[in-house]
Design an enzyme around this catalytic site. Structure first.
Site, short mmCIF file in Angstrom:
data_model
loop_
_atom_site.label_atom_id
_atom_site.label_comp_id
_atom_site.label_asym_id
_atom_site.label_seq_id
_atom_site.Cartn_x
_atom_site.Cartn_y
_atom_site.Cartn_z
N CYS A 84 0.67 -1.28 -0.10
CA CYS A 84 -0.10 -0.09 -0.07
C CYS A 84 0.86 1.22 0.05
O CYS A 84 0.24 2.43 -0.16
CB CYS A 84 -0.97 0.12 1.25
SG CYS A 84 -2.06 -1.32 1.08
N CYS B 217 0.54 2.89 6.35
CA CYS B 217 0.82 1.46 6.81
C CYS B 217 0.70 0.45 5.34
O CYS B 217 0.33 1.16 4.38
CB CYS B 217 -0.03 0.84 7.60
SG CYS B 217 -1.78 0.66 7.05
N HIS C 12 -9.31 2.95 -2.00
CA HIS C 12 -7.95 2.82 -1.64
C HIS C 12 -7.33 1.50 -2.86
O HIS C 12 -7.25 0.44 -2.64
CB HIS C 12 -7.41 1.97 -0.33
CG HIS C 12 -6.09 1.35 -0.28
ND1 HIS C 12 -5.04 2.32 -0.59
CD2 HIS C 12 -5.74 0.34 0.50
CE1 HIS C 12 -3.88 1.50 -0.29
NE2 HIS C 12 -4.26 0.21 0.23
#
Length: 436
Positions: A99, A422, A392
């Site tokens: 990510c 994160c 996302h």
């Protein structure tokens, strides 16, 4: 404010971000249902350059990332170069840091500019949760290799005879950590329990995120950083993120049932990010090059840091580990920041990281610091909403956070921003940005 440390080239140039752009982010199997990540990447890079009327021959390098890989195009960066009319001499390579992938792409271009090997670069990421590389079982894969080598019908029939119906079923991409078998959602649930993050607080953060994102769109604050995407066969288009709940109410969140621990859990589909499609990119160059070309600078990369921790527990605590390093490298404290943009993978993960920012015990036991970096001022935190609302697309989120922060700093007349996220594998990323 402590002594300033600003990233510069050997000639004293700062690392400038001239432009940032993204597609609207769309929930899985909606607007970008049949659009591969590569096509979204080409779309956003081409549009960004067209808006600037940028001479593509000025580009030295493109670094791009994709988390859910396309087997037919493993180097998405090079395909974007070849598919957008850039000179074939433009260097291009792909990166992956889960990510935090576009954070890594931006860091790589920044380092190339600092080293003097690149003057102008593009960084970003794209991901599709709708166009997925569906695989086959290991047994079927092995049998297909054996079939290719078999010379007689008898040999082929013998290979087929060993297969069972279950071996023929498609295998979707893994959603769990390879090393532990834990999914992100299971880790988010663990963090909620370990750090006493209540369901009410998680739902409240999700409601805040959707409400602020709704207002940001209504106020026109995102229009310069989000393009309208026209989709083949060009009978439809998407111009806004379609995950945002425009009529969000706290009561609505309370109705949903937990997903990962159905009996005692608190993580739901509403206080977690959905699977999302989208792409984002930024145009970077040395400060002197931007001025020579006559482009207005959005802001500068002041510092960045990456972190890595264990994956068995608190795997998504990356922001709490990476942020102190980035602040130290920038020569500032948390109080010096004007904006804080943290990736909201899950409400529980976000709230747990926020708690650790203010925890002296965490600082002493996990960071080797005498005291915490400080408590987050919510007036500075994710002021336009966050990933819980926008969605996302894994590799695109870092570039969204950076672009959104710089535009908001510009509206506020300048200042400093932290962007942090994160990532799977116990990874974390943090960037300190300075408005031009």
């Amino acid at each position: 404010m402590s002594e300033q440390n600003i990233l510069k080239t050997p000639k004293g140039d700062r690392i400038a971000i001239v432009s940032g752009l993204r597609t609207p982010f769309a929930k899985q199997a909606t607007a970008f249902h049949h659009v591969p990540a590569l096509d979204m990447g080409k779309l956003v890079v081409n549009e960004m350059l067209e808006r600037l009327n940028f001479n593509k021959s000025e580009i030295d390098q493109l670094v791009f990332g994709q988390v859910v890989q396309m087997p037919e195009a493993p180097n998405i960066a090079r395909e974007i170069v070849l598919g957008t009319g850039m000179p074939v001499s433009v260097d291009a390579y792909s990166v992956s840091r889960a990510c935090a992938t576009s954070f890594q792409a931006i860091a790589n271009v920044a380092e190339s500019i600092m080293a003097g090997s690149v003057t102008v670069g593009i960084a970003g990421g794209a991901d599709s949760s709708s166009v997925l590389p569906i695989g086959v079982s290991k047994k079927l894969a092995g049998s297909l290799v054996d079939l290719n080598k078999a010379r007689t019908l008898g040999q082929r029939l013998k290979i087929f005879s060993k297969l069972r119906l279950k071996d023929l079923l498609p295998v979707p991409p893994a959603v769990a950590e390879y090393s532990t078998g834990l999914s992100m959602g299971q880790t988010a649930e663990q963090m909620a329990k370990t750090h006493n993050i209540s369901r009410e607080d998680q739902d409240a953060l999700a409601h805040r995120s959707h409400s602020l994102a709704t207002q940001a769109w209504a106020d026109g604050k995102l229009k310069d950083e989000v393009m309208t995407a026209h989709l083949p066969p060009y009978k439809s288009f998407i111009e806004e993120d379609n995950n945002i709940r425009k009529n969000s109410t706290v009561e609505g969140y309370a109705k949903l049932k937990p997903v990962f621990d159905r009996q005692h859990g608190t993580v739901t589909a509403a206080n977690a990010t959905p699977l999302t499609d989208g792409a984002a990119a930024v145009l970077m160059m040395s400060e002197s090059k931007a001025k020579a070309l006559g482009y207005e600078i959005l802001g500068y990369v002041r510092s960045f840091a990456f972190s890595a921790i264990g994956v068995e527990k608190d795997m998504l605590m990356g922001p709490a580990h990476a942020t102190p390093i980035a602040l130290d490298r920038a020569g500032i404290t948390l109080a010096d920041l004007d904006l804080i943009e943290m990736h909201e993978a899950f409400a529980s993960q976000t709230l747990a990281n926020m708690k650790m920012f203010a925890s002296d015990k965490f600082a002493q036991e996990h960071l080797g610091r005498s005291k915490a970096i400080g408590e987050i001022n919510m007036d500075k935190f994710n002021v336009l909403g966050g990933s819980l609302a926008y969605g996302h697309p894994f590799a695109a989120t870092g570039a969204r956070l950076i672009t959104q922060s710089l535009y908001e700093l510009k509206r506020r007349g300048g200042g400093l921003a932290l962007t942090t996220a994160c990532a799977a594998g116990g990874l974390g990323a943090a960037f300190v940005l300075e408005s031009a």
